[in-house]
Design an enzyme around this catalytic site. Structure first.
Site, PDB file in Angstrom:
ATOM      1  N   HIS A  63       9.729  -6.999   4.406  1.00 14.14           N
ATOM      2  CA  HIS A  63       8.398  -6.474   4.053  1.00 14.14           C
ATOM      3  C   HIS A  63       7.393  -7.622   3.876  1.00 14.14           C
ATOM      4  CE1 HIS A  63       6.030  -3.032   1.945  1.00 14.14           C
ATOM      5  NE2 HIS A  63       5.201  -3.926   2.490  1.00 14.14           N
TER       6      HIS A  63
ATOM      7  N   ARG B 196       5.525   1.898   6.422  1.00 12.67           N
ATOM      8  CA  ARG B 196       6.263   2.051   5.170  1.00 12.67           C
ATOM      9  C   ARG B 196       7.662   2.567   5.503  1.00 12.67           C
ATOM     10  NH1 ARG B 196       3.467  -0.803   2.850  1.00 12.67           N
ATOM     11  NH2 ARG B 196       2.152  -0.474   1.030  1.00 12.67           N
TER      12      ARG B 196
END
Ligand code: NDP
Ligand code: OXD
Length: 321
Positions: free
Chosen positions: A284, A236
């Site tokens: 991502h 993350r």
């Protein structure tokens, strides 16, 4: 009596998160009940017993008084757990073969790219220059994986099979054949000191936020065959301090990085990360969530739950993952 409805809290953003695509998939998997989308449909919130969510808004889930289970449509639950009004019902995350294999593809590809000096070869090609450099075998390179959960262990096996020396770091020690295990804050310095390529597959929790910072980078091995440490983060963005990454690349503390996740997503167009020659960026999508696979996974969990069987991959809210 009609079965409890499933509400989809998906707000779009990228192709993969188009709400219509998810609704079509869920409707075909759950034809015995209503499937409603918060962005497309009007419905009575009291009919909703299940929610399937991707980055729901703060307080959004509190609108469903009869909610029984929340299904997060990805592996990481940090966005859901940050909701101060999160209903106290089980929260289930994605953990399936499809997503896991995709992440391993990503990790293996970027590890090999750094190991095989692909950026250097690309630059040579641009200059039409025939200039081979010493290429070490995989067994000369020490890979360290932060986070030895489902994704970390799968990637570790694949990298080990390619010949890399692989170690993992987790909260609790692991017994994984051929992989050295380091655990907890006390195990971190020795793990970093033996690592040339650091791969981060940790969840974002209060304990892990900001971990990928100068203090940690400075502890990575500097005696490896790659000439300096490499970092790959697909966990993350909140795990990394981007100003430290840029500063460490510029002063040689780091040699190269691959980033799939960012402090703020999408990454700002004016971020210096985009143009830094030692930075590889992906949007991502290291391990996309496939609506076909995930809708089937959620539907089978709902059936199990209604038959009194335990939910799989339920999150521990106190641990944060
Ligand atoms: P798991 O829950 O299976 O594994 C998490 C691992 O992190 C465990 O090994 C756990 O240790 C370790 N860990 C957690 N907190 C700490 C800590 N404080 N110190 C040391 N180790 C810690 O998760 P997954 O492997 O399924 O997924 C990991 C993360 O990957 C997700 O949370 C998500 O953020 C990210 N992800 C990113 C994607 C992308 O496309 N970029 C796609 C999918 C996931 P222990 O084993 O001891 O509990
Ligand atoms: C996930 C992700 O958590 O896509 O699954 O990042």
């Amino acid at each position: 009596m009609s079965k409890g409805a499933l509400a989809l809290l998906i707000h779009g953003g990228t192709d993969n998160w188009a709400p219509e695509r998810w609704k079509t998939r869920f409707k075909s998997e759950l034809s015995d009940r209503a499937v409603v989308s918060v962005v497309e449909d009007r419905f009575d919130p009291r009919t909703v017993q299940y929610a399937a969510v991707w980055k729901p808004g703060a307080g959004e889930l509190a609108a469903f008084p009869e909610l029984k289970v929340i299904f997060n449509l990805g592996a990481g639950v940090d966005a859901v757990l940050s909701d101060p009004k999160l209903p106290r019902v089980p929260l289930v995350r994605v953990s399936d073969e499809d997503l896991t294999s995709r992440m391993t593809e990503y990790v293996v590809m970027h590890t090999l790219m750094h190991h095989r000096q692909q950026s250097y070869l690309d630059a040579c090609q641009q200059r039409r220059e025939w200039a081979p450099r010493m290429q070490w075998p995989a067994k000369a390179v020490r890979v360290g994986i932060l986070g030895m959960g489902v994704l970390g262990q799968h990637a570790a096996h694949a990298l080990r099979a390619l010949g890399f020396q692989v170690a993992g770091w987790s909260r609790t020690a692991k017994m994984v054949d051929g992989i050295d295990s380091y655990a907890g804050p006390d195990g971190l310095p020795a793990f970093l000191a033996r690592t040339d390529i650091l791969i981060c597959l940790l969840p974002l929790t209060p304990q892990t936020r900001g971990l990928l910072s100068r203090g940690l980078f400075a502890q990575l091995a500097r005696d490896g065959v790659l000439g300096g440490p490499v970092v790959i983060n697909a966990g993350r963005g909140g795990l990394q301090v981007e100003t430290d990454i840029l500063a460490c690349l510029n002063d040689g503390t780091l040699t190269a990085v691959t980033l799939d996740v960012f402090e703020r997503e999408p990454l700002d167009a004016d971020s210096r990360l985009w143009r830094h020659p030692a930075v590889k960026i992906s949007p991502h999508n290291a391990a996309d969530t496939d609506p076909d696979a995930i809708a089937a996974y959620v539907a089978s969990q709902i059936r199990d739950f209604e038959a009194g069987r335990p939910l799989r991959n339920a999150v521990d809210p106190d641990r944060g993952y």
